[in-house]
Every structure is written in structure tokens, then in C-alpha cells.
Design a protein around this motif. Structure first.
Motif, PDB file in Angstrom:
ATOM      1  N   GLU A  41       0.860  -1.193   0.000  1.00  0.00           N
ATOM      2  CA  GLU A  41       0.000   0.000   0.000  1.00  0.00           C
ATOM      3  C   GLU A  41       0.891   1.236   0.000  1.00  0.00           C
ATOM      4  O   GLU A  41       0.581   2.250  -0.600  1.00  0.00           O
ATOM      5  CB  GLU A  41      -0.896   0.006   1.246  1.00  0.00           C
ATOM      6  CG  GLU A  41      -2.010  -1.029   1.219  1.00  0.00           C
ATOM      7  CD  GLU A  41      -2.727  -1.094   2.552  1.00  0.00           C
ATOM      8  OE1 GLU A  41      -3.778  -0.436   2.680  1.00  0.00           O
ATOM      9  OE2 GLU A  41      -2.229  -1.782   3.472  1.00  0.00           O
ATOM     10  N   LEU A  42       2.012   1.108   0.708  1.00  0.00           N
ATOM     11  CA  LEU A  42       3.012   2.175   0.733  1.00  0.00           C
ATOM     12  C   LEU A  42       4.333   1.580   0.261  1.00  0.00           C
ATOM     13  O   LEU A  42       4.776   0.550   0.766  1.00  0.00           O
ATOM     14  CB  LEU A  42       3.150   2.730   2.158  1.00  0.00           C
ATOM     15  CG  LEU A  42       4.220   3.795   2.402  1.00  0.00           C
ATOM     16  CD1 LEU A  42       3.942   5.064   1.604  1.00  0.00           C
ATOM     17  CD2 LEU A  42       4.312   4.147   3.886  1.00  0.00           C
ATOM     18  N   ILE A  53       4.094   1.823 -12.717  1.00  0.00           N
ATOM     19  CA  ILE A  53       3.025   2.033 -11.734  1.00  0.00           C
ATOM     20  C   ILE A  53       2.016   3.054 -12.257  1.00  0.00           C
ATOM     21  O   ILE A  53       0.803   2.866 -12.190  1.00  0.00           O
ATOM     22  CB  ILE A  53       3.622   2.493 -10.377  1.00  0.00           C
ATOM     23  CG1 ILE A  53       4.361   1.317  -9.718  1.00  0.00           C
ATOM     24  CG2 ILE A  53       2.537   3.053  -9.450  1.00  0.00           C
ATOM     25  CD1 ILE A  53       5.144   1.673  -8.475  1.00  0.00           C
ATOM     26  N   ARG A  54       2.542   4.119 -12.847  1.00  0.00           N
ATOM     27  CA  ARG A  54       1.692   5.190 -13.359  1.00  0.00           C
ATOM     28  C   ARG A  54       0.902   4.747 -14.583  1.00  0.00           C
ATOM     29  O   ARG A  54      -0.304   4.973 -14.680  1.00  0.00           O
ATOM     30  CB  ARG A  54       2.591   6.378 -13.725  1.00  0.00           C
ATOM     31  CG  ARG A  54       1.893   7.697 -13.792  1.00  0.00           C
ATOM     32  CD  ARG A  54       2.964   8.772 -13.851  1.00  0.00           C
ATOM     33  NE  ARG A  54       2.573   9.870 -14.705  1.00  0.00           N
ATOM     34  CZ  ARG A  54       1.987  10.958 -14.245  1.00  0.00           C
ATOM     35  NH1 ARG A  54       1.730  11.074 -12.971  1.00  0.00           N
ATOM     36  NH2 ARG A  54       1.689  11.940 -15.055  1.00  0.00           N
ATOM     37  N   ILE A  95      -1.468   1.516 -11.027  1.00  0.00           N
ATOM     38  CA  ILE A  95      -1.361   0.586  -9.894  1.00  0.00           C
ATOM     39  C   ILE A  95      -1.547   1.351  -8.589  1.00  0.00           C
ATOM     40  O   ILE A  95      -0.987   2.442  -8.404  1.00  0.00           O
ATOM     41  CB  ILE A  95       0.012  -0.147  -9.914  1.00  0.00           C
ATOM     42  CG1 ILE A  95       0.098  -1.026 -11.172  1.00  0.00           C
ATOM     43  CG2 ILE A  95       0.212  -0.980  -8.651  1.00  0.00           C
ATOM     44  CD1 ILE A  95       1.460  -1.594 -11.438  1.00  0.00           C
ATOM     45  N   ASN A  96      -2.355   0.770  -7.715  1.00  0.00           N
ATOM     46  CA  ASN A  96      -2.731   1.466  -6.495  1.00  0.00           C
ATOM     47  C   ASN A  96      -1.676   1.296  -5.392  1.00  0.00           C
ATOM     48  O   ASN A  96      -1.669   0.320  -4.649  1.00  0.00           O
ATOM     49  CB  ASN A  96      -4.088   0.944  -6.022  1.00  0.00           C
ATOM     50  CG  ASN A  96      -4.687   1.844  -4.962  1.00  0.00           C
ATOM     51  OD1 ASN A  96      -4.240   2.988  -4.774  1.00  0.00           O
ATOM     52  ND2 ASN A  96      -5.673   1.324  -4.254  1.00  0.00           N
ATOM     53  N   THR A  97      -0.772   2.259  -5.297  1.00  0.00           N
ATOM     54  CA  THR A  97       0.243   2.258  -4.240  1.00  0.00           C
ATOM     55  C   THR A  97       0.742   3.691  -4.050  1.00  0.00           C
ATOM     56  O   THR A  97       0.744   4.474  -5.001  1.00  0.00           O
ATOM     57  CB  THR A  97       1.422   1.313  -4.583  1.00  0.00           C
ATOM     58  OG1 THR A  97       2.410   1.390  -3.551  1.00  0.00           O
ATOM     59  CG2 THR A  97       2.103   1.682  -5.899  1.00  0.00           C
ATOM     60  N   MET A  98       1.127   4.017  -2.836  1.00  0.00           N
ATOM     61  CA  MET A  98       1.703   5.348  -2.582  1.00  0.00           C
ATOM     62  C   MET A  98       3.213   5.191  -2.600  1.00  0.00           C
ATOM     63  O   MET A  98       3.756   4.363  -1.861  1.00  0.00           O
ATOM     64  CB  MET A  98       1.271   5.850  -1.195  1.00  0.00           C
ATOM     65  CG  MET A  98      -0.234   6.001  -1.030  1.00  0.00           C
ATOM     66  SD  MET A  98      -0.659   6.544   0.646  1.00  0.00           S
ATOM     67  CE  MET A  98      -0.588   5.003   1.546  1.00  0.00           C
ATOM     68  N   VAL A  99       3.850   5.961  -3.466  1.00  0.00           N
ATOM     69  CA  VAL A  99       5.296   5.777  -3.615  1.00  0.00           C
ATOM     70  C   VAL A  99       6.082   6.931  -2.998  1.00  0.00           C
ATOM     71  O   VAL A  99       5.869   8.099  -3.337  1.00  0.00           O
ATOM     72  CB  VAL A  99       5.701   5.638  -5.100  1.00  0.00           C
ATOM     73  CG1 VAL A  99       7.189   5.294  -5.205  1.00  0.00           C
ATOM     74  CG2 VAL A  99       4.860   4.599  -5.808  1.00  0.00           C
ATOM     75  N   ALA A 105       5.529  10.219  -7.870  1.00  0.00           N
ATOM     76  CA  ALA A 105       5.964   9.923  -6.501  1.00  0.00           C
ATOM     77  C   ALA A 105       5.323  10.945  -5.560  1.00  0.00           C
ATOM     78  O   ALA A 105       5.136  12.106  -5.923  1.00  0.00           O
ATOM     79  CB  ALA A 105       7.481   9.990  -6.395  1.00  0.00           C
ATOM     80  N   LEU A 106       4.987  10.497  -4.349  1.00  0.00           N
ATOM     81  CA  LEU A 106       4.401  11.408  -3.364  1.00  0.00           C
ATOM     82  C   LEU A 106       5.452  12.356  -2.831  1.00  0.00           C
ATOM     83  O   LEU A 106       5.223  13.530  -2.608  1.00  0.00           O
ATOM     84  CB  LEU A 106       3.851  10.613  -2.170  1.00  0.00           C
ATOM     85  CG  LEU A 106       2.472   9.995  -2.245  1.00  0.00           C
ATOM     86  CD1 LEU A 106       2.138   9.382  -0.894  1.00  0.00           C
ATOM     87  CD2 LEU A 106       1.422  11.044  -2.609  1.00  0.00           C
TER      88      LEU A 106
END
Lengths: 206, 121
Positions: free
Chosen positions: B49-50, B69-70, B74-78, B98-99
Motif C-alpha cells: 500500500e506504501l 506504476i503510473r 497501480i494502487n500504491t503510494m510511492v 511519486a508522493l
């Protein structure tokens, strides 16, 4: 037997040296990137325990028959000592002049100055970053010329070194969009290895 | 439910260093990956998830992993954690979704600060 262990590194230690070098290399590259307004392509640093007479073979970023120029710079701190080498492939110089907006002729007269400056920046920043992580303060000497427009065997003469084994960290920097290749090589003396390993083991402990 | 955290770095020392920097008060389940390919696999298995993502890696590096991912949404916080602190690297990862960017070596304080900023902590 005990000496063999003392002067060796295992896989876990090598990985740790590599990661610490990776961080230090990034700091050095950032400085260079900001100074020259370029993007530096970062490799994965190579860490190897080698015999000094294998040094030429260990250099992967420059080829043995290429014409190269290089400077070296000693460093010392907290029982750790060594020498940093910065080696440029001579084919880099025409692109360096393009980068610095020099005329071709100007570059030749400024080549040495450029080598010394880049060595000071890269070696200084690398040692600072490397030392910071290991809690070691390094002092660096003045850079001196190893050779200009020579081949690798003329540049690196194993009998120059008084120690036989060395912990070598090799970083091949490339500059994005330019044909500029240089190798930064950090050679730690044999006697430094147990001291460094102690510091590494401390980092690896939980 | 515990937050699934994936630490992706080719160096085992770096993975360990990163895991140590995750605040203890965070209810998290930590998994590891050695390169981007392994990370994508682990995310698919619900382990990321993270994602704490390194950049310089063999097989599939961090820049390429971010793009995958983009592209595939894809559902994840990078959060990128890297030794490559050049302005260009920062801009590139932020432009690719990226976050945030944390420079190595990651400290507990910095991780806490970033996680708080995004309401994860």
C-alpha cells in the motif's frame, strides 16, 4: 588465518560498503551536476578487495588501450588512509570544452586545471559523505598529476604503492548528453581495512 | 488493519536501515523487494500500500518502476528514497507520480515528517 579474516570482507560487509559509497557518490554527483548544470548518470559502485597489481584489470570504466589522463589525491583520518584516483578518458576533453564553452585550444591549456578542480570536488564530496556515515573525518591532500595522455599501464604503476592489498571503490561517472567518462577510484590501504570493517560492523549491528 | 509497507532496494543494508527508520507507532507489516520487478510482483500480492522505492537498482530501476506504476494505474503510494539527490532526479520522480522524495540515509524524523504530511501517521 586470523590475518586473513582481518583483511577480508564478507558479502554483508561488501553490501554495506557499496550502499555507503552509493550515498557518498550521489552527494558528489549532485555537486558536480549543479556546478556544470548537467545530469550525472550514476552507476552502481563496485567494491572489491584486490591486490594492488590487479588494479589495472579492475578498472572497468576505462579501457586498457585508451589514452587517459589522471590525478591522485591522498586522504587520511581516524586510522584510515588511502588514495583517490580520478581518471578521464581523453576522448572526454572535446565534450568538456563544449560543456564549458571553451575553444578547443583553450581546453588543452586548461586541461590540468580542470582535472585538479574536478578531483577536488568529487573526492572532497565523496569523502565527506562516506566519512559522515562512518563517523570519520577525512582530510585530503593536494591533488597531483599521475599522467596526461598516456595509457593505463603508464598511469597506474603498482610499485607506487607500499601496500599489497587494497579495498577499492570504483565509480564510473557519465554525463548525460555528453561523451564524458571518468572513473573515480578510492583505494584504502591494507591497514585501513580492519578499522573500516569495525565501523561497518557497527552499522550492521541491530 | 495494518498498513502494508514495501521496501524496495537492491542493498540489504539499505533495506534494513529503512525498516529501522519506520516509526514504531505505525501499525505496519513490512515486506521487501530487491528490484522494481520484485516490487511490482509484491504490490500485486497486496504487500505494498506504501512503497519506499530506491532509484539505482539492477533489473528494473526506480525511475522505470514508477513509470510502470503510473502507466498501469497501480494502487500504491510511492515515496522515493535515494542517494541520487540531483535536482533532475527529484523532478523526474515527482513528475512520474511519486508522493515525495527522501534522501538517503533516511532518518526516523524525516520518515515521520513525510508520513504525517500525507496523513499516513
Amino acid at each position: 588465518m586470523q590475518d586473513e579474516v582481518k583483511f577480508s570482507i564478507d558479502e554483508e560487509q561488501r553490501d554495506c560498503y557499496q550502499e555507503i559509497s552509493n550515498v557518498a557518490m550521489g552527494q558528489a554527483a549532485d555537486l558536480l551536476a549543479r556546478l556544470l548544470k548537467v545530469k550525472v548518470i550514476l552507476p552502481i559502485p563496485q567494491v572489491n578487495l584486490i591486490e594492488v597489481n590487479e588494479l589495472r584489470m579492475a578498472l572497468t570504466g576505462v579501457h586498457k588501450d585508451d589514452s587517459v589522463s589522471g590525478v591522485c589525491q591522498g586522504f587520511i583520518g581516524d586510522g584510515i588512509a588511502g588514495e583517490a584516483l580520478l581518471i578521464f578518458n581523453d576522448t572526454s576533453f572535446s565534450d568538456i570544452s563544449r560543456l564549458l564553452n571553451y575553444q578547443e585550444a583553450e581546453v588543452h591549456s586548461h586541461e590540468l586545471e580542470f582535472l585538479m578542480d574536478i578531483a577536488n570536488i568529487l573526492v572532497g564530496a565523496f569523502l565527506h559523505g562516506f566519512g559522515e556515515q562512518l563517523d570519520v573525518g577525512f582530510m585530503q591532500g593536494h591533488p597531483s598529476v599521475l599522467g596526461q595522455h598516456v595509457n593505463l599501464s603508464e598511469l597506474i604503476q603498482p610499485n607506487h604503492y607500499r601496500w599489497s592489498k587494497t579495498l577499492a571503490v570504483e565509480i564510473s561517472y557519465q554525463i548525460d548528453g555528453y561523451n564524458i567518462n571518468c572513473d573515480l577510484l578510492l583505494l584504502f590501504t591494507e591497514d585501513s581495512i580492519p578499522v573500516l570493517n569495525n565501523k561497518i560492523n557497527y552499522l550492521l549491528e541491530d | 488493519m495494518a498498513l502494508s509497507i514495501l521496501i524496495c532496494d537492491d542493498s540489504s543494508f539499505a533495506r534494513k536501515q529503512m525498516a529501522r527508520a519506520v516509526p514504531a507507532e505505525l501499525d505496519a507489516e513490512i515486506s521487501y523487494a530487491c528490484n522494481g520487478e520484485e516490487a511490482l510482483q509484491a504490490i500485486e500480492e497486496g504487500k505494498g500500500e506504501l512503497l519506499f522505492l530506491d532509484l539505482t537498482m539492477p533489473v528494473l530501476d526506480g525511475f522505470e518502476t514508477l513509470k510502470v506504476i503510473r502507466k498501469n494505474d497501480i494502487n500504491t503510494m510511492v515515496i522515493v528514497v535515494s542517494g541520487d539527490i540531483q535536482p533532475e532526479a527529484y523532478q523526474e520522480v515527482m513528475a512520474n507520480g511519486a508522493l515525495d522524495f527522501i534522501k538517503k540515509p533516511a532518518s526516523k524524523d524525516k520518515i515521520r515528517e513525510v508520513l504525517t504530511k500525507f496523513g499516513i501517521l
